[in-house]
Design a protein around this motif. Structure first.
Motif, mmCIF file in Angstrom:
data_model
loop_
_atom_site.group_PDB
_atom_site.id
_atom_site.type_symbol
_atom_site.label_atom_id
_atom_site.label_comp_id
_atom_site.label_asym_id
_atom_site.label_seq_id
_atom_site.Cartn_x
_atom_site.Cartn_y
_atom_site.Cartn_z
ATOM 1 N N ARG A 20 -30.453 47.062 131.437
ATOM 2 C CA ARG A 20 -31.834 47.143 130.977
ATOM 3 C C ARG A 20 -32.655 48.187 131.729
ATOM 4 O O ARG A 20 -33.448 48.911 131.139
ATOM 5 C CB ARG A 20 -32.492 45.766 131.117
ATOM 6 N N TYR A 131 -33.879 32.828 136.360
ATOM 7 C CA TYR A 131 -34.270 34.228 136.491
ATOM 8 C C TYR A 131 -33.285 35.029 135.654
ATOM 9 O O TYR A 131 -32.073 34.901 135.835
ATOM 10 C CB TYR A 131 -34.176 34.693 137.944
ATOM 11 N N ILE A 133 -33.024 38.538 132.441
ATOM 12 C CA ILE A 133 -33.592 39.698 131.748
ATOM 13 C C ILE A 133 -33.932 39.312 130.312
ATOM 14 O O ILE A 133 -33.063 38.829 129.585
ATOM 15 C CB ILE A 133 -32.586 40.874 131.735
ATOM 16 N N TYR A 134 -35.195 39.516 129.925
ATOM 17 C CA TYR A 134 -35.561 39.272 128.527
ATOM 18 C C TYR A 134 -34.657 40.080 127.612
ATOM 19 O O TYR A 134 -34.381 41.248 127.871
ATOM 20 C CB TYR A 134 -37.019 39.661 128.254
ATOM 21 N N THR A 137 -30.846 37.465 128.234
ATOM 22 C CA THR A 137 -30.664 36.075 128.636
ATOM 23 C C THR A 137 -30.604 35.237 127.371
ATOM 24 O O THR A 137 -31.436 35.405 126.472
ATOM 25 C CB THR A 137 -31.822 35.601 129.537
ATOM 26 N N ILE A 142 -32.988 29.948 128.221
ATOM 27 C CA ILE A 142 -34.436 30.036 128.453
ATOM 28 C C ILE A 142 -35.111 28.731 128.033
ATOM 29 O O ILE A 142 -35.939 28.179 128.760
ATOM 30 C CB ILE A 142 -35.042 31.245 127.701
ATOM 31 N N ALA A 150 -38.859 36.322 134.274
ATOM 32 C CA ALA A 150 -38.255 37.584 133.839
ATOM 33 C C ALA A 150 -38.053 38.504 135.035
ATOM 34 O O ALA A 150 -38.972 38.715 135.834
ATOM 35 C CB ALA A 150 -39.144 38.268 132.810
#
Length: 164
Positions: A20, A131, A133-134, A137, A142, A150
């Motif tokens: 990312r 914890y 990464i948008y 994940t 979530i 994030a």
């Protein structure tokens, strides 16, 4: 003071932050954020051992921060694929500590951990933070977490390409 247990899927965090952001996760910044006003019962980072000096130096940094580092050998299969998965080990350790802590902090985007978070909440009343990464994940993970944090900004190291 809240009792916490931290579990880091090192490979998952490494590859998702690289994908990312093309940057590395800042474990020191994470530690300061996650452990302020908390008692750390256990903090384990799960990694793959390749015998690489740079990797061993990184593992020592994790130990100096406060993590216990668990290593699994890197396995290269005859077909060229590799294996180095810690999902079962992480799950067993979370189950071992869930009754002793108020909150489990999981660093991973792997949706396989979704039923684990549901189980520790149901069986022990243990809250969970994830914890990740948008976009990288699993949505189910979530949703299963009490809090999703994030990984961005202050949880990333400075751009490595700017080193002189």
């Amino acid at each position: 003071m809240e009792k916490i247990a931290i579990f880091v899927d090192v490979q998952n965090i490494y590859y998702t932050t690289r994908q990312r952001y093309q940057r590395h996760f800042d474990y020191t910044a994470f530690w300061r954020l996650a452990t302020s006003d908390a008692q750390v019962v256990v903090a384990i980072a799960y990694a793959i051992e390749r015998g690489d000096g740079k990797q061993q130096a990184f593992q020592n940094i994790l130990r100096n921060i406060g993590f216990t580092v668990k290593l699994k050998p890197y396995i290269l299969r005859r077909d060229g694929s590799s294996k180095g998965d810690w999902d079962v080990g992480i799950t067993l350790d979370v189950l071992d500590y869930a009754a002793e802590v108020d909150r489990v902090i999981l660093l991973s985007g792997d949706g396989d951990f979704e039923p684990l978070l549901q189980k520790i909440r149901r069986d022990h009343g243990t809250a969970s933070d994830v914890y990740g990464i948008y976009g990288l994940t699993a949505p189910a993970l979530i949703k299963a977490a009490d809090n999703f944090i994030a990984i961005a900004g202050g949880l990333l190291k400075a751009d490595d390409s700017r080193k002189s």
